[in-house]
Design a protein around this motif. Structure first.
Motif, PDB file in Angstrom:
ATOM      1  N   LEU A  47      74.959  42.219  34.882  1.00 29.13           N
ATOM      2  CA  LEU A  47      74.453  42.966  36.033  1.00 29.13           C
ATOM      3  C   LEU A  47      72.927  43.054  35.978  1.00 29.13           C
ATOM      4  O   LEU A  47      72.247  42.895  36.998  1.00 29.13           O
ATOM      5  CB  LEU A  47      75.083  44.361  36.041  1.00 29.13           C
ATOM      6  N   ARG A  48      72.392  43.268  34.780  1.00 35.62           N
ATOM      7  CA  ARG A  48      70.930  43.327  34.599  1.00 35.62           C
ATOM      8  C   ARG A  48      70.292  41.983  34.925  1.00 35.62           C
ATOM      9  O   ARG A  48      69.241  41.917  35.572  1.00 35.62           O
ATOM     10  CB  ARG A  48      70.595  43.743  33.169  1.00 35.62           C
ATOM     11  N   GLU A  49      70.928  40.899  34.506  1.00 31.91           N
ATOM     12  CA  GLU A  49      70.386  39.567  34.781  1.00 31.91           C
ATOM     13  C   GLU A  49      70.370  39.270  36.277  1.00 31.91           C
ATOM     14  O   GLU A  49      69.470  38.596  36.757  1.00 31.91           O
ATOM     15  CB  GLU A  49      71.182  38.501  34.029  1.00 31.91           C
ATOM     16  N   ARG A  50      71.357  39.785  37.017  1.00 31.89           N
ATOM     17  CA  ARG A  50      71.405  39.572  38.477  1.00 31.89           C
ATOM     18  C   ARG A  50      70.465  40.508  39.234  1.00 31.89           C
ATOM     19  O   ARG A  50      70.136  40.254  40.388  1.00 31.89           O
ATOM     20  CB  ARG A  50      72.833  39.766  38.990  1.00 31.89           C
ATOM     21  N   ASN A  51      70.052  41.611  38.592  1.00 31.12           N
ATOM     22  CA  ASN A  51      69.216  42.628  39.256  1.00 31.12           C
ATOM     23  C   ASN A  51      68.031  43.015  38.374  1.00 31.12           C
ATOM     24  O   ASN A  51      67.836  44.203  38.072  1.00 31.12           O
ATOM     25  CB  ASN A  51      70.055  43.875  39.549  1.00 31.12           C
ATOM     26  N   PRO A  52      67.213  42.055  37.954  1.00 29.91           N
ATOM     27  CA  PRO A  52      66.160  42.373  36.980  1.00 29.91           C
ATOM     28  C   PRO A  52      65.113  43.372  37.478  1.00 29.91           C
ATOM     29  O   PRO A  52      64.527  44.100  36.672  1.00 29.91           O
ATOM     30  CB  PRO A  52      65.532  41.011  36.678  1.00 29.91           C
ATOM     31  N   GLN A  53      64.885  43.436  38.766  1.00 35.10           N
ATOM     32  CA  GLN A  53      63.890  44.362  39.299  1.00 35.10           C
ATOM     33  C   GLN A  53      64.459  45.738  39.601  1.00 35.10           C
ATOM     34  O   GLN A  53      63.706  46.704  39.732  1.00 35.10           O
ATOM     35  CB  GLN A  53      63.267  43.777  40.581  1.00 35.10           C
ATOM     36  N   SER A  54      65.769  45.830  39.713  1.00 34.52           N
ATOM     37  CA  SER A  54      66.397  47.078  40.153  1.00 34.52           C
ATOM     38  C   SER A  54      67.210  47.784  39.071  1.00 34.52           C
ATOM     39  O   SER A  54      67.677  48.894  39.291  1.00 34.52           O
ATOM     40  CB  SER A  54      67.325  46.817  41.344  1.00 34.52           C
ATOM     41  N   LEU A  55      67.393  47.137  37.928  1.00 32.87           N
ATOM     42  CA  LEU A  55      68.193  47.738  36.860  1.00 32.87           C
ATOM     43  C   LEU A  55      67.421  47.726  35.559  1.00 32.87           C
ATOM     44  O   LEU A  55      67.088  46.666  35.028  1.00 32.87           O
ATOM     45  CB  LEU A  55      69.520  46.990  36.679  1.00 32.87           C
ATOM     46  N   GLN A  56      67.125  48.913  35.070  1.00 28.90           N
ATOM     47  CA  GLN A  56      66.494  49.076  33.773  1.00 28.90           C
ATOM     48  C   GLN A  56      67.555  49.595  32.806  1.00 28.90           C
ATOM     49  O   GLN A  56      68.219  50.591  33.092  1.00 28.90           O
ATOM     50  CB  GLN A  56      65.342  50.088  33.840  1.00 28.90           C
ATOM     51  N   VAL A  57      67.718  48.921  31.687  1.00 34.55           N
ATOM     52  CA  VAL A  57      68.655  49.378  30.666  1.00 34.55           C
ATOM     53  C   VAL A  57      67.857  50.072  29.571  1.00 34.55           C
ATOM     54  O   VAL A  57      66.884  49.524  29.056  1.00 34.55           O
ATOM     55  CB  VAL A  57      69.477  48.211  30.095  1.00 34.55           C
ATOM     56  N   ILE A  58      68.290  51.274  29.239  1.00 34.46           N
ATOM     57  CA  ILE A  58      67.637  52.080  28.205  1.00 34.46           C
ATOM     58  C   ILE A  58      68.636  52.250  27.063  1.00 34.46           C
ATOM     59  O   ILE A  58      69.677  52.875  27.239  1.00 34.46           O
ATOM     60  CB  ILE A  58      67.231  53.460  28.753  1.00 34.46           C
ATOM     61  N   ALA A  59      68.322  51.682  25.901  1.00 36.35           N
ATOM     62  CA  ALA A  59      69.186  51.824  24.728  1.00 36.35           C
ATOM     63  C   ALA A  59      68.835  53.129  24.020  1.00 36.35           C
ATOM     64  O   ALA A  59      67.678  53.351  23.652  1.00 36.35           O
ATOM     65  CB  ALA A  59      69.007  50.637  23.794  1.00 36.35           C
ATOM     66  N   CYS A  60      69.834  53.991  23.871  1.00 34.01           N
ATOM     67  CA  CYS A  60      69.575  55.318  23.333  1.00 34.01           C
ATOM     68  C   CYS A  60      70.885  55.963  22.879  1.00 34.01           C
ATOM     69  O   CYS A  60      71.863  55.950  23.626  1.00 34.01           O
ATOM     70  CB  CYS A  60      68.918  56.162  24.427  1.00 34.01           C
ATOM     71  N   ASP A  61      70.895  56.535  21.685  1.00 35.29           N
ATOM     72  CA  ASP A  61      72.045  57.301  21.228  1.00 35.29           C
ATOM     73  C   ASP A  61      71.888  58.716  21.777  1.00 35.29           C
ATOM     74  O   ASP A  61      70.992  59.453  21.364  1.00 35.29           O
ATOM     75  CB  ASP A  61      72.113  57.324  19.704  1.00 35.29           C
ATOM     76  N   LEU A  62      72.722  59.084  22.714  1.00 36.01           N
ATOM     77  CA  LEU A  62      72.589  60.378  23.383  1.00 36.01           C
ATOM     78  C   LEU A  62      72.823  61.565  22.456  1.00 36.01           C
ATOM     79  O   LEU A  62      72.426  62.676  22.768  1.00 36.01           O
ATOM     80  CB  LEU A  62      73.541  60.451  24.585  1.00 36.01           C
TER      81      LEU A  62
END
Length: 132
Positions: A47-62
């Motif tokens: 999904l990120r690869e298809r929407n690189p400008q609209s999807l930011q993935v944040i890696a985080c242990d909540l």
């Protein structure tokens, strides 16, 4: 050009969170997806690869005490229209309350109850007036 509405979705790697990320992207929103880790070739990575400008993935242990700082740094001052705290964990593999150990219950309670409330409180100032 209209400003995109901004949403933070915690727990976006699968299930409800992933479905919400897709739906908000389809509706034209900027999505900030929080996951424990981004796995290559996962549905979220695709999904990120298809929407690189609209999807930011944040890696985080909540569950981490500094989770809000990690998310704030990734947002870079961006204000949110909506923040969803959907993340949770399934719990021990046995799924039997008669076998439950104190540490298992503690981890489950922290991930599914305490961490979402703590994050909502810590990130509330990043939600615009009138936001959710």
């Amino acid at each position: 050009m209209a400003v995109k509405r901004q949403i933070l979705i915690c727990g976006a790697s699968r299930g409800l969170g992933l479905g919400l990320a897709r739906a908000f992207l389809d509706a034209g929103w900027q999505v900030h997806a929080v996951v424990r880790e981004l796995r290559p070739a996962s549905p979220l990575d695709a999904l990120r690869e298809r929407n690189p400008q609209s999807l930011q993935v944040i890696a985080c242990d909540l569950n981490g005490r500094n989770a809000s700082s990690t998310i704030e740094a990734a947002l870079q001052g961006q204000r949110l229209d909506c923040a969803l705290f959907n993340a949770g964990v399934y719990g021990p593999s046995h799924q039997d309350p008669r076998q439950a150990e104190v540490d298992e219950i503690g981890k489950l309670f922290l991930a599914n109850a305490v961490a979402p409330i703590r994050l909502a409180q810590q990130l509330a100032d990043h939600v615009l007036d009138g936001g959710v």
